[in-house]
Design an enzyme around this catalytic site. Structure first.
Site, short mmCIF file in Angstrom:
data_model
loop_
_atom_site.label_atom_id
_atom_site.label_comp_id
_atom_site.label_asym_id
_atom_site.label_seq_id
_atom_site.Cartn_x
_atom_site.Cartn_y
_atom_site.Cartn_z
N GLY A 82 30.81 42.27 28.39
CA GLY A 82 31.44 43.44 27.85
C GLY A 82 32.87 43.47 27.29
O GLY A 82 33.31 44.23 26.58
N VAL A 86 34.44 34.21 26.32
CA VAL A 86 35.04 33.55 27.41
C VAL A 86 34.97 31.93 27.01
O VAL A 86 33.87 31.58 26.59
CB VAL A 86 34.29 33.60 28.81
CG1 VAL A 86 35.04 32.94 29.80
CG2 VAL A 86 34.15 35.09 29.16
N ASP A 202 31.99 47.10 40.53
CA ASP A 202 31.10 46.52 39.50
C ASP A 202 30.56 45.11 39.99
O ASP A 202 30.56 44.07 39.35
CB ASP A 202 31.97 46.05 38.31
CG ASP A 202 31.11 45.95 37.12
OD1 ASP A 202 29.83 46.20 37.30
OD2 ASP A 202 31.62 45.32 35.99
N1 LIG Z 1 36.49 31.93 35.73
C1 LIG Z 1 35.28 31.59 35.02
N2 LIG Z 1 34.90 30.27 35.00
C2 LIG Z 1 33.77 29.92 34.45
N3 LIG Z 1 32.96 30.74 33.65
C3 LIG Z 1 33.27 32.16 33.69
C4 LIG Z 1 34.41 32.69 34.48
N4 LIG Z 1 34.68 33.87 33.95
C5 LIG Z 1 33.62 34.16 33.33
N5 LIG Z 1 32.79 33.08 33.10
C6 LIG Z 1 31.43 32.98 32.49
O1 LIG Z 1 31.51 33.75 31.19
C7 LIG Z 1 30.45 34.65 30.80
C8 LIG Z 1 30.86 35.90 30.48
O2 LIG Z 1 31.45 36.57 31.63
P1 LIG Z 1 31.95 38.22 31.68
O3 LIG Z 1 32.62 38.47 32.95
O4 LIG Z 1 32.98 38.18 30.55
O5 LIG Z 1 30.67 38.78 31.31
P2 LIG Z 1 29.43 39.41 32.30
O6 LIG Z 1 29.99 39.29 33.63
O7 LIG Z 1 28.28 38.49 31.95
O8 LIG Z 1 29.38 40.72 32.01
P3 LIG Z 1 30.45 42.12 32.45
O9 LIG Z 1 31.12 42.32 31.21
O10 LIG Z 1 29.47 43.15 32.72
O11 LIG Z 1 30.96 41.66 33.55
C9 LIG Z 1 29.60 34.44 32.10
O12 LIG Z 1 28.49 33.73 31.92
C10 LIG Z 1 30.54 33.83 33.16
O13 LIG Z 1 29.67 33.18 33.93
#
Ligand SMILES: Nc1ncnc2c1ncn2[C@@H]1O[C@H](COP(=O)(O)OP(=O)(O)OP(=O)(O)O)[C@@H](O)[C@H]1O
Ligand SMILES: [Mg+2]
Length: 439
Positions: A82, A86, A202
């Site tokens: 959202g 990344v 969340d």
């Molecule tokens: N610190 C991190 N290290 C490795 N991968 C990460 C890290 N933070 C996020 N990701 C990866 O990046 C992707 C996007 O994460 P993000 O948290 O933005 O979205 P989400 O959790 O899928 O959805 P939401 O926006 O509802 O939280 C996911 O596949 C997550 O596993």
């Protein structure tokens, strides 16, 4: 947690901007991150870096983060949620000498979104102050022109969601699932028991990140809220969260308590047991909502096996599964007051790690055809090496039967503002979410 309480930390931050701008008295009342994220007051990068001066966060320029992520190249792209895309990055020793975690994940605000700045700010403020082995470490941020970025320690195994529901990864063994449940419970317990309690709001499989040894780290504090203060029993908010994970009373009333997180924990625990998404539209009607379907089985030890993930191949502790299911049942209680607190959940789940009644090698030895050899190899790979290998033909076949369309996200984000309830597809979540998050 830092010795700074949330209140003094944030009041300090606002006091400064109030002094500088001689603004209205309304701002003087701001005393929490929630207030900041709900306010329309400007918040300059200078304010922020002064505010976070004691938090050891690194402030990056956009140019530096471009270099770190090879210009945000697709080869470094990890995923998107959202907030925005990344990227994996590497921070050279020359850029930030002595940094303990050179491998980072850089989350970049989707600039097409309207209000993402608020989530970005909440994330920086909460994670800038909170430190715990089960919270992902925020290394720094970038706030330059319209750019808003977050730089985290890189979590090599990605999210629990990927491991539980994506068909390319081998099934998680029982002990790993329990370890994840315990770690996540400890992370939540820490937030709830903090001097100034925090409600995470969340909690879901995609926000549970996994280190190389499957240590859990909670991420995404964009929706986090300070817990109720003084005699208040709850915080009243607009309803935000994710369909299937949000507690029913919170969705109905907007009244948020730590017990809302406990409900969401119950949902994730159930997902770990069942290996199913909490909302799965590809299933028959009665099974689309995991909690509704599984609830009658959870406190019935004779029926718990019906809930358990078939990919576990029966290799789990029955006693452990029963106890875990029973605590999930309590967490999922309709009445928030009947739900346990997270410390009790930790105390219940942690001893299950020591149960030894997991049937190991209960299968009959069959002459080593190529298939068996591959399966055995994959079993070991589950716990020990990169999980890109997926030689489990049988599991894969079963998984395909169970998730014929598993690349499609069934997850939906809820935003209720006043009387309206919006359902956004995962794909379009970013734009709408940010619009709906506006004050
Ligand atoms: N610190 C991190 N290290 C490795 N991968 C990460 C890290 N933070 C996020 N990701 C990866 O990046 C992707 C996007 O994460 P993000 O948290 O933005 O979205 P989400 O959790 O899928 O959805 P939401 O926006 O509802 O939280 C996911 O596949 C997550 O596993
Ligand atoms: Mg997330």
């Amino acid at each position: 947690m830092s010795s700074n309480s949330w209140k003094s930390f944030l009041t300090g931050c606002w006091a400064k901007s109030v002094e500088n701008s001689a603004t209205s008295p309304r701002k003087l009342q701001c005393s929490s991150s929630s207030d900041i994220s709900n306010s329309s007051a400007p918040f300059s990068p200078e304010d922020l870096s002064l505010t976070l001066a004691g938090s050891n966060l690194h402030v990056f320029t956009i140019g530096e983060l471009k270099a770190v992520t090879r210009n945000f190249s697709m080869t470094n792209f990890i995923g998107s949620g959202g907030f925005g895309p990344v990227y994996k990055g590497y921070i050279d020793d020359k850029l930030r000498p002595g940094l303990k975690e050179p491998h980072v994940a850089v989350k970049s605000l989707d600039l097409d979104g309207l209000q993402g700045h608020r989530e970005w700010l909440a994330e920086v403020i909460f994670l800038g102050q909170l430190r715990h082995p089960h919270l992902v470490k925020l290394i720094g941020y970038c706030c330059e022109d319209e750019h808003r970025m977050l730089v985290y320690e890189y979590m090599p195994r990605g999210s629990l969601e990927n491991h539980l529901f994506k068909r390319l990864l081998a099934s998680l063994p029982w002990s790993t699932r329990l370890k994840i449940a315990v770690g996540a419970a400890k992370g939540l317990a820490f937030l709830h028991e903090a001097e100034k309690p925090v409600i995470y709001r969340d909690f879901k499989a995609s926000n549970i990140l996994l280190d190389s040894d499957y240590t859990v780290k909670l991420s995404d504090f964009g929706l986090a809220k300070d817990g109720p203060q003084g005699d208040n029993t709850h915080v009243t908010t607009r309803v935000m969260g994710t369909r299937g994970y949000a507690a029913p009373e919170y969705v109905l009333t907007g009244h948020l308590t730590a017990k809302s997180d406990v409900y969401s924990f119950g949902v994730v625990l159930l997902e770990l047991l069942a290996g199913r998404r909490c909302v799965d539209k590809t299933r028959p009607n009665r099974q689309k909502n995991l909690v509704d379907w599984a609830r009658p089985y959870l406190n019935n030890s004779d029926k718990i096996s019906r809930v358990m993930d078939p990919n576990l191949d029966g290799q789990y502790s029955s006693k452990g599964a029963q106890k875990a299911a029973a605590i999930a049942y309590k967490c999922l209680s309709h009445n928030p007051k009947s739900r346990p607190n997270m410390t009790t959940v930790v105390e219940t789940l942690e001893p299950l790690l020591n149960l030894s009644d997991v049937p190991v090698g209960s299968f009959v030895y069959v002459a080593p055809t190529e298939r068996v050899a591959e399966d055995t190899k994959a079993e070991k790979l589950d716990t020990e090496t990169e999980e890109k290998h997926h030689g489990h033909h049988n599991r894969d076949r079963r998984h395909k039967q169970r998730f014929p369309n598993s690349v499609i996200h069934s997850e939906v984000t809820l935003h209720r503002d006043g009387n309206s309830l919006y359902r956004n597809s995962h794909f379009r979540r970013s734009l709408r979410q940010n619009q709906e998050r506006g004050a």
